[in-house]
Enzyme design. Structure first.
Site, mmCIF file in Angstrom:
data_model
loop_
_atom_site.group_PDB
_atom_site.id
_atom_site.type_symbol
_atom_site.label_atom_id
_atom_site.label_comp_id
_atom_site.label_asym_id
_atom_site.label_seq_id
_atom_site.Cartn_x
_atom_site.Cartn_y
_atom_site.Cartn_z
ATOM 1 C CB THR A 198 53.344 36.370 47.231
ATOM 2 O OG1 THR A 198 52.692 36.488 45.992
ATOM 3 C CG2 THR A 198 54.046 37.616 47.622
ATOM 4 N NE ARG A 226 50.375 38.936 36.750
ATOM 5 C CZ ARG A 226 50.486 38.612 38.023
ATOM 6 N NH1 ARG A 226 51.669 38.363 38.542
ATOM 7 N NH2 ARG A 226 49.432 38.513 38.802
ATOM 8 C CG ASP A 229 49.708 41.471 44.520
ATOM 9 O OD1 ASP A 229 50.136 40.560 43.773
ATOM 10 O OD2 ASP A 229 49.460 41.291 45.724
ATOM 11 N N GLY A 250 48.200 36.022 46.461
ATOM 12 C CA GLY A 250 47.122 35.584 45.576
ATOM 13 C C GLY A 250 47.130 36.333 44.268
ATOM 14 N N GLY A 252 47.259 38.804 41.837
ATOM 15 C CA GLY A 252 47.653 40.192 41.996
ATOM 16 C C GLY A 252 46.755 41.176 41.301
HETATM 17 N N1 GLY Z 1 50.578 37.969 44.241
HETATM 18 C C1 GLY Z 1 51.561 37.695 43.316
HETATM 19 C C2 GLY Z 1 51.205 37.947 41.920
HETATM 20 O O1 GLY Z 1 50.040 38.025 41.586
HETATM 21 O O2 GLY Z 1 52.103 38.049 41.133
#
Ligand code: GLY
Length: 339
Positions: A198, A226, A229, A250, A252
């Site tokens: 991210t 899916r 976060d 990381g 999410g």
């Molecule tokens: N942090 C990004 C994701 O898990 O999609």
């Protein structure tokens, strides 16, 4: 101790700030405006953000503009349409944005639109909602003049997707056989390793206002549909202009489990330094996750109202970039819990 080391020390710990109390005023006045973002290899994103901030521009414009550097980079594995696809071979994008007045906007599972962060800002500014997902998000973007981009994968994403298929004998059902040792659920992460991330960017402008932006193509080879976060306010990003801002990177699922970025800001409200607040959030994940954390990575960065900043991650290897009048887009390595 040179000036940079001094500022770094001041910004990384409340204890250090207390210890260097006579210099607190220097740190405060020197760290506004400031912008920081996750993963040093994406540090170029801080440049247009800093250019806006140093001219007295606002933090919201800075973070929105900054993260688009990654969204526009077709070589980026993990942000924008060049990113890795889901397990159906489709790139789906998640993003959110938050300003100093608790205005929020978000898009999830958005396909074929180049700059999800701009769409998130338009959701915030032009609709009565805070989050649009899937086809609805795409329809809204098109109605706002965004062009639908081709569905082709970038060269590197095509290669990664082919490798993924090969590794799993082109039969995704094989993934189901690889279980997380704690939960006995399919372990996509262990199949793929740490394969994604991210850009989260947070900024404090010269007027003393905070904003943040977070954008991603999400976990590579995720199930279609899916959502991680990154588009979830409170998980991937949170801003409270009285206290500070935080953003996450990381896996999410684990960040969502503890409402991670909101938790970091709440720990800062309790008086913890940005780094300590991030550390406590990572510890909270360790305490509550049912997953085997050994192969996961999660990192937080945080910035308080004074311009003090810090970070903490689950594993080693997480770094971030900071741009201010005294820190010229410099790299900081995060401390970590279990690496
Ligand atoms: N942090 C990004 C994701 O898990 O999609």
């Amino acid at each position: 101790m040179n000036r940079r080391e001094l500022l770094k020390t001041l910004s990384l710990s409340t204890v250090a700030v207390t210890a260097f109390k006579p210099l607190q005023a220097l740190a405060d006045s020197d760290t506004k405006p400031i912008v920081l973002s996750t993963w040093y290899d994406q540090h170029l994103a801080n440049i247009p953000a800093w250019n806006i901030l140093k001219q007295g521009g606002n933090a919201l414009d800075a973070v929105e503009t900054g993260v688009q550097v990654c969204e526009n980079d077709i070589e980026n594995c993990c942000v924008g349409l060049g990113g890795n696809p889901d397990r159906n071979g489709i790139v789906t994008l998640d993003a959110c944005i938050m300003d100093h007045k608790h205005n929020i906007g978000s898009v999830a599972a958005l396909e074929r639109i180049k700059n999800p962060i701009r769409v998130a800002r338009l959701v915030m500014e032009k609709t009565q909602h805070v989050m649009l997902a899937g086809q609805g998000a795409q329809d809204f973007a098109v109605s706002e003049g965004f062009e639908l981009q081709p569905t082709d994968l970038s060269d590197h994403a095509q290669k990664a997707f082919r490798n993924f298929q090969k590794k799993n004998d082109i039969d995704y059902i094989n993934i189901e056989k690889k279980k997380d040792t704690n939960t006995n659920k399919p372990d996509y992460f262990n199949v793929n390793g740490f394969n994604h991330d991210t850009i989260g960017m947070i900024a404090l402008d010269a007027q003393g206002n905070l904003s943040g932006a977070c954008t991603t193509s999400g976990m590579a080879f995720k199930m279609h549909g899916r959502v991680g976060d990154s588009p979830i306010i409170g998980a991937g990003l949170y801003v409270d202009n009285e206290i500070g801002a935080a953003t996450a990177t990381g896996h999410g699922e684990e960040v969502i489990r503890i409402s991670g970025s909101h938790l970091v800001v709440e720990f800062m409200r309790q008086g913890y330094s940005p780094k300590e607040a991030c550390k406590k959030a990572v510890e909270r994940i360790k305490k509550h996750t049912p997953r085997n954390l050994n192969k996961l990575q999660i990192g937080f960065i945080a910035l308080n109202k004074k311009g003090e900043f810090g970070a903490y991650s689950l594993q080693s290897g997480f770094d971030y970039a900071v741009y201010s009048a005294t820190l010229q887009n410099e790299k900081f390595d995060s401390d970590f819990l279990i690496g």
